[in-house]
Motif scaffolding. Structure first.
Motif, mmCIF file in Angstrom:
data_model
loop_
_atom_site.group_PDB
_atom_site.id
_atom_site.type_symbol
_atom_site.label_atom_id
_atom_site.label_comp_id
_atom_site.label_asym_id
_atom_site.label_seq_id
_atom_site.Cartn_x
_atom_site.Cartn_y
_atom_site.Cartn_z
ATOM 1 N N GLN A 212 -19.078 19.343 18.458
ATOM 2 C CA GLN A 212 -17.818 18.630 18.618
ATOM 3 C C GLN A 212 -16.753 19.159 17.654
ATOM 4 N N LEU A 213 -15.584 19.483 18.193
ATOM 5 C CA LEU A 213 -14.470 19.903 17.356
ATOM 6 C C LEU A 213 -14.080 18.791 16.388
ATOM 7 N N VAL A 214 -14.161 17.549 16.836
ATOM 8 C CA VAL A 214 -13.833 16.408 15.973
ATOM 9 C C VAL A 214 -14.674 16.434 14.700
ATOM 10 N N ASP A 215 -15.957 16.754 14.816
ATOM 11 C CA ASP A 215 -16.831 16.766 13.645
ATOM 12 C C ASP A 215 -16.401 17.841 12.642
ATOM 13 N N ALA A 216 -15.945 18.980 13.146
ATOM 14 C CA ALA A 216 -15.476 20.047 12.255
ATOM 15 C C ALA A 216 -14.179 19.638 11.561
ATOM 16 N N ILE A 217 -13.282 19.018 12.305
ATOM 17 C CA ILE A 217 -12.024 18.555 11.706
ATOM 18 C C ILE A 217 -12.307 17.461 10.676
ATOM 19 N N ASN A 218 -13.331 16.657 10.920
ATOM 20 C CA ASN A 218 -13.722 15.628 9.961
ATOM 21 C C ASN A 218 -14.100 16.252 8.618
ATOM 22 N N VAL A 219 -14.792 17.385 8.652
ATOM 23 C CA VAL A 219 -15.150 18.084 7.408
ATOM 24 C C VAL A 219 -13.883 18.510 6.669
ATOM 25 N N GLN A 220 -12.910 19.053 7.396
ATOM 26 C CA GLN A 220 -11.637 19.412 6.765
ATOM 27 C C GLN A 220 -10.939 18.179 6.197
ATOM 28 N N ALA A 221 -10.950 17.090 6.963
ATOM 29 C CA ALA A 221 -10.246 15.880 6.546
ATOM 30 C C ALA A 221 -10.831 15.300 5.266
ATOM 31 N N GLN A 222 -12.131 15.407 5.097
ATOM 32 C CA GLN A 222 -12.764 14.899 3.885
ATOM 33 C C GLN A 222 -12.325 15.668 2.639
ATOM 34 N N LYS A 223 -11.734 16.832 2.855
ATOM 35 C CA LYS A 223 -11.186 17.634 1.754
ATOM 36 C C LYS A 223 -9.669 17.476 1.643
ATOM 37 N N GLU A 224 -9.124 16.438 2.326
ATOM 38 C CA GLU A 224 -7.680 16.178 2.330
ATOM 39 C C GLU A 224 -6.899 17.382 2.868
ATOM 40 N N ALA A 225 -7.463 18.031 3.899
ATOM 41 C CA ALA A 225 -6.865 19.255 4.434
ATOM 42 C C ALA A 225 -6.361 19.089 5.858
ATOM 43 N N VAL A 226 -6.131 17.833 6.301
ATOM 44 C CA VAL A 226 -5.673 17.578 7.659
ATOM 45 C C VAL A 226 -4.523 16.584 7.630
ATOM 46 N N GLY A 227 -3.431 16.938 8.307
ATOM 47 C CA GLY A 227 -2.304 16.047 8.476
ATOM 48 C C GLY A 227 -2.164 15.638 9.936
ATOM 49 N N THR A 228 -1.239 14.740 10.205
ATOM 50 C CA THR A 228 -1.060 14.235 11.569
ATOM 51 C C THR A 228 0.415 14.175 11.939
ATOM 52 N N VAL A 229 0.667 14.250 13.229
ATOM 53 C CA VAL A 229 2.012 14.094 13.786
ATOM 54 C C VAL A 229 1.909 13.110 14.936
ATOM 55 N N PHE A 230 2.701 12.052 14.905
ATOM 56 C CA PHE A 230 2.671 11.076 15.991
ATOM 57 C C PHE A 230 3.240 11.687 17.274
ATOM 58 N N LEU A 231 2.575 11.388 18.367
ATOM 59 C CA LEU A 231 2.997 11.883 19.671
ATOM 60 C C LEU A 231 4.377 11.350 20.032
ATOM 61 N N GLU A 232 5.242 12.252 20.451
ATOM 62 C CA GLU A 232 6.526 11.867 21.032
ATOM 63 C C GLU A 232 6.506 12.289 22.500
ATOM 64 N N GLY A 233 6.819 11.360 23.369
ATOM 65 C CA GLY A 233 6.804 11.663 24.791
ATOM 66 C C GLY A 233 5.834 10.749 25.520
ATOM 67 N N THR A 234 5.570 11.091 26.767
ATOM 68 C CA THR A 234 4.684 10.314 27.626
ATOM 69 C C THR A 234 3.451 11.145 27.925
ATOM 70 N N ARG A 235 2.272 10.567 27.696
ATOM 71 C CA ARG A 235 1.021 11.305 27.873
ATOM 72 C C ARG A 235 0.212 10.720 29.021
ATOM 73 N N PHE A 236 -0.364 11.615 29.828
ATOM 74 C CA PHE A 236 -1.249 11.223 30.917
ATOM 75 C C PHE A 236 -2.585 11.929 30.740
ATOM 76 N N ASP A 237 -3.657 11.205 30.929
ATOM 77 C CA ASP A 237 -4.997 11.793 30.879
ATOM 78 C C ASP A 237 -5.342 12.326 32.263
ATOM 79 N N CYS A 238 -5.095 13.606 32.464
ATOM 80 C CA CYS A 238 -5.335 14.212 33.776
ATOM 81 C C CYS A 238 -6.775 14.667 33.945
ATOM 82 N N GLY A 239 -7.632 14.282 32.995
ATOM 83 C CA GLY A 239 -9.057 14.455 33.199
ATOM 84 C C GLY A 239 -9.632 13.377 34.098
ATOM 85 N N SER A 240 -8.833 12.345 34.384
ATOM 86 C CA SER A 240 -9.239 11.284 35.297
ATOM 87 C C SER A 240 -8.363 11.329 36.542
ATOM 88 N N ILE A 241 -8.888 10.886 37.649
ATOM 89 C CA ILE A 241 -8.111 10.871 38.891
ATOM 90 C C ILE A 241 -6.908 9.952 38.752
#
Length: 273
Positions: free
Chosen positions: A227-256
């Motif tokens: 899982q990519l999430v698990d790798a990013i978690n390792v970075q985050a535990q070292k205070e090496a990950v920042g975030t940006v809030f989504l601007e716009g409208t998002r659709f999950d096109c993995g679902s019908i």
């Protein structure tokens, strides 16, 4: 250092859309008249990226064909006097954009798909875009916002949004940090009761290249996948990950349901112009 490369994982089987995806990649399903993957590619290019690395699998050759030249089609269109359509076919991507196609031979998770792109990426920061997340109605593209945040901090960046209620269990969920501008962890698909926050990571990332070493050493995680999430978690535990809030409208096109909603939304926008 500029971010010039983007990884677009497209090896998934698209089983939710069968039988439509039996022979056609899910990523080529159109939102109105443009495939999902083209929207993602255009978003990456708008952020200054000039190298698109597609991580493909079996039965995905049509994605490569979509971004390649088609002289026969172009010639037929010009003979029919449809020069506008011919120009559109010729200019699917702007001049100077390179496409690289890497095969993910086995479906071992998003983290494994990103790891497959390591040689093409090299030792430099890069973006990751998941075409299933269709994002519209923004002034600045999500990837461009992440790139800008990376330039300021030098840290990996996640696009996040608030998700209230049980649906939070569908996402990687942020563990908040007391350090401003950082997160202290990321948890893959926790139960609603165990979710550490209501902040969900969506399918846009800018990652530093140390993520590859982390991915190589990871044990399998949720769904018996890397899982990519698990790798990013390792970075985050070292205070090496920042975030940006989504601007716009998002659709999950993995679902019908999400795909139909995105198509209706874009169609209404077009007829309103």
């Amino acid at each position: 250092m500029k971010i010039k490369k983007a990884v677009l994982p497209v090896a998934g089987l698209g089983t939710r859309f069968l039988p439509a995806t039996k022979a056609m990649p899910k990523e080529l399903l159109p939102i109105v008249d443009k495939p999902l993957i083209q929207y993602a590619a255009e978003e990456a290019i708008s952020a200054g990226i000039d190298t698109l690395i597609f991580v493909t699998g079996r039965n995905k050759r049509a994605i490569e064909d979509h971004f390649d030249s088609n002289y026969e089609l172009e010639s037929a269109l010009r003979k029919a006097g449809k020069n506008g359509k011919a120009n559109m076919v010729r200019n699917i991507l702007p001049e100077g954009i390179q496409c690289i196609f890497v095969r993910q031979s086995r479906q071992l998770g998003l983290g494994h798909a990103v790891l497959c792109a390591e040689r093409a990426v090299g030792n430099e920061p890069f973006a990751v875009l998941l075409a299933d997340d269709f994002i519209t109605d923004h002034k600045v593209s999500v990837t461009a916002s992440l790139v800008n945040a990376f330039f300021k901090s030098g840290k990996s960046q996640l696009s996040i949004m608030e998700v209230d209620g049980p649906d939070i269990s569908k996402y990687g969920v942020v563990v908040k940090s007391t350090s401003e501008g950082n997160i202290s962890g990321l948890v893959e698909k926790p139960s609603y009761e165990d979710a550490p926050s209501n902040l969900a990571s969506i399918g846009r990332y800018v990652l530093t290249p140390d993520i590859f070493d982390i991915l190589r050493k990871l044990p399998v995680g949720s769904g018996s996948e890397i899982q990519l999430v698990d790798a990013i978690n390792v970075q985050a535990q070292k205070e090496a990950v920042g975030t940006v809030f989504l601007e716009g409208t998002r659709f999950d096109c993995g679902s019908i349901e999400g795909f139909i909603a995105a198509s209706n939304h874009e169609y209404r926008k077009r007829i309103a112009r």
